[in-house]
Design an enzyme around this catalytic site. Structure first.
Site, PDB file in Angstrom:
ATOM      1  N   SER A  35       0.782  -1.243   0.000  1.00 52.40           N
ATOM      2  CA  SER A  35       0.000   0.000   0.000  1.00 52.40           C
ATOM      3  C   SER A  35       0.810   1.286   0.000  1.00 52.40           C
ATOM      4  O   SER A  35       0.443   2.247  -0.674  1.00 52.40           O
ATOM      5  CB  SER A  35      -0.950   0.006   1.188  1.00 52.40           C
ATOM      6  OG  SER A  35      -0.236  -0.209   2.381  1.00 52.40           O
ATOM      7  N   ASP A 235      -4.534   6.784  10.821  1.00 44.33           N
ATOM      8  CA  ASP A 235      -4.814   5.337  10.928  1.00 44.33           C
ATOM      9  C   ASP A 235      -3.583   4.565  11.428  1.00 44.33           C
ATOM     10  O   ASP A 235      -3.679   3.371  11.705  1.00 44.33           O
ATOM     11  CB  ASP A 235      -5.288   4.775   9.573  1.00 44.33           C
ATOM     12  CG  ASP A 235      -4.230   4.869   8.449  1.00 44.33           C
ATOM     13  OD1 ASP A 235      -3.083   5.318   8.714  1.00 44.33           O
ATOM     14  OD2 ASP A 235      -4.550   4.494   7.318  1.00 44.33           O
ATOM     15  N   HIS A 238      -0.584   4.062   7.294  1.00 41.55           N
ATOM     16  CA  HIS A 238      -0.047   4.523   6.017  1.00 41.55           C
ATOM     17  C   HIS A 238       0.696   5.847   6.128  1.00 41.55           C
ATOM     18  O   HIS A 238       0.403   6.662   6.995  1.00 41.55           O
ATOM     19  CB  HIS A 238      -1.184   4.656   4.995  1.00 41.55           C
ATOM     20  CG  HIS A 238      -1.843   3.361   4.693  1.00 41.55           C
ATOM     21  ND1 HIS A 238      -3.173   3.127   4.934  1.00 41.55           N
ATOM     22  CD2 HIS A 238      -1.335   2.220   4.193  1.00 41.55           C
ATOM     23  CE1 HIS A 238      -3.458   1.883   4.577  1.00 41.55           C
ATOM     24  NE2 HIS A 238      -2.364   1.312   4.133  1.00 41.55           N
TER      25      HIS A 238
HETATM   26  C1  LIG Z   1       3.405   2.005   5.601  1.00 38.29           C
HETATM   27  O1  LIG Z   1       4.695   2.452   5.891  1.00 38.29           O
HETATM   28  C2  LIG Z   1       4.911   2.751   7.246  1.00 38.29           C
HETATM   29  C3  LIG Z   1       6.316   3.287   7.359  1.00 38.29           C
HETATM   30  O2  LIG Z   1       7.228   2.290   6.973  1.00 38.29           O
HETATM   31  C4  LIG Z   1       4.705   1.518   8.082  1.00 38.29           C
HETATM   32  O3  LIG Z   1       4.813   1.863   9.431  1.00 38.29           O
HETATM   33  C5  LIG Z   1       3.328   0.951   7.836  1.00 38.29           C
HETATM   34  O4  LIG Z   1       3.187  -0.276   8.487  1.00 38.29           O
HETATM   35  C6  LIG Z   1       3.111   0.740   6.353  1.00 38.29           C
HETATM   36  N1  LIG Z   1       1.754   0.302   6.168  1.00 38.29           N
HETATM   37  C7  LIG Z   1       1.384  -0.698   5.375  1.00 38.29           C
HETATM   38  C8  LIG Z   1      -0.034  -1.098   5.412  1.00 38.29           C
HETATM   39  O5  LIG Z   1       2.126  -1.249   4.621  1.00 38.29           O
END
Ligand SMILES: *[C@@H]1O[C@H](CO)[C@@H](O)[C@H](O)[C@H]1NC(C)=O
Ligand SMILES: *[C@@H]1O[C@H](CO)[C@@H](O)[C@H](O)[C@H]1NC(C)=O
Ligand SMILES: *[C@@H]1O[C@H](CO)[C@@H](O)[C@H](O)[C@H]1NC(C)=O
Length: 299
Positions: A35, A235, A238
């Protein structure tokens, strides 16, 4: 006989002047992962706020390969027709392309072609050779090369979904390395530069294990930029639009600094030179041949 030879030469000369367009030396970048690569910046309550920062603005020199494999002018959200089951927002791709094109020291000129392939919520095991996502990626990359250009790099941001189970986390490094090597193999680009992002946090408890794998992967031309410290949406899942801008700039910096010598996307030029050379040789041989005939006639 002479007419035939002349015809051959004319046909050859046609190859000398292929319909040339600036797209022939398109600099192609593949974007894949989950994502945060797809882009969720500016999404709140399943709606994108539509805010496009200056660094992400469209530019006639930045194209994207649409889901039906056509080059169109790129604009946010880059993955809107690819990651179709969710609402897409701002990701790192447009920032990356603008930064690379605006860099005066880089020799990247002409057109940047982005090939979005990221799908939210996907584990590394879903990207293995032969999987739907893998085939999709390789297919889109091949389609991107149809009218010339060369693949400059893969931008990869994935791993969050592999932080949930200890087994996935433990197998992550092996799977990631194999994915990179299979991909280079199938794209016939054994040293394809790969820029990946090390997670800042994950969806599960095994973040450190996955980060270790990402930072520790020991393959030539695989570079890692670290997302640690980048801002998250409310959230907590993201990256925000602003964080995606920072990430795109980090990836562009890593790419620009990795260029050992000015990038050469000379595939069309090489074949051009080849045709000039071989036509020249054929003409030379022809002259000798005609000469011989004339001499024989005289004798
Ligand atoms: C998006 O990136 C952030 C920073 O690396 C991370 O903390 C988060 O888990 C990521 N989210 C997803 C759904 O991949
Ligand atoms: C999200 O959107 C729905 C429908 O538009 C609305 O009913 C709901 O109150 C919104 N939730 C928040 C947290 O804004
Ligand atoms: C979207 O959802 C459908 C139905 O669940 C699924 O078949 C399809 O693979 C999904 N596509 C993407 C890009 O996630």
């Amino acid at each position: 006989m002479l007419a035939f030879v002349l015809l051959m030469l004319l046909a050859y000369a046609g190859l000398l002047f292929p319909t040339s367009s600036q797209d022939n030396n398109k600099n192609i970048f593949i974007l894949a992962g989950q994502s945060n690569m797809s882009g969720r910046g500016g999404i709140n309550n399943v709606t994108w706020d539509g805010v496009v920062p200056p660094q992400c603005q469209p530019n006639p020199a930045i194209l994207r390969l649409s889901s039906d494999l056509k080059w169109v002018e790129a604009s946010e959200p880059l993955h809107k027709d690819i990651d179709v089951n969710v609402t897409c927002g701002v990701g790192p791709g447009m920032v990356f392309a603008n930064t690379v094109l605006n860099n005066k020291d880089s020799s990247i000129g002409g057109v940047v072609g982005l090939v979005p392939c990221a799908i939210g919520g996907t584990k590394i095991s879903e990207w293995g050779r032969g999987s739907h996502l893998y085939n999709q990626l390789v297919g889109r990359a091949s389609a991107a090369l149809q009218d010339g250009g060369s693949i400059q790099a893969l931008l990869w941001y994935q791993g969050e979904s592999d932080t949930v189970s200890p087994e996935d986390a433990a197998l992550y490094k092996g799977r990631l390395g194999r994915f990179f090597m299979d991909l280079r193999d199938d794209l016939q680009s054994p040293l394809l530069p790969i820029f990946q992002v090390a997670l800042a946090s994950g969806l599960g408890p095994y973040i450190e294990k996955v980060r270790e794998a990402q930072l520790g992967i020991d393959l030539t031309n695989v570079k890692c930029v670290d997302a640690k410290g980048l801002q998250l949406e409310p959230d907590h899942v993201h990256l925000t639009t602003q964080a995606e801008v920072q990430l795109g700039e980090m990836l562009a910096d890593a790419f620009l600094h990795s260029l050992p010598t000015p990038i050469q996307s000379t595939a069309p030029k090489t074949s051009h030179n080849f045709f000039i050379f071989s036509t020249f040789s054929i003409v030379l041989i022809m002259f000798r041949y005609l000469n011989l005939i004339v001499e024989q006639d005289i004798i």
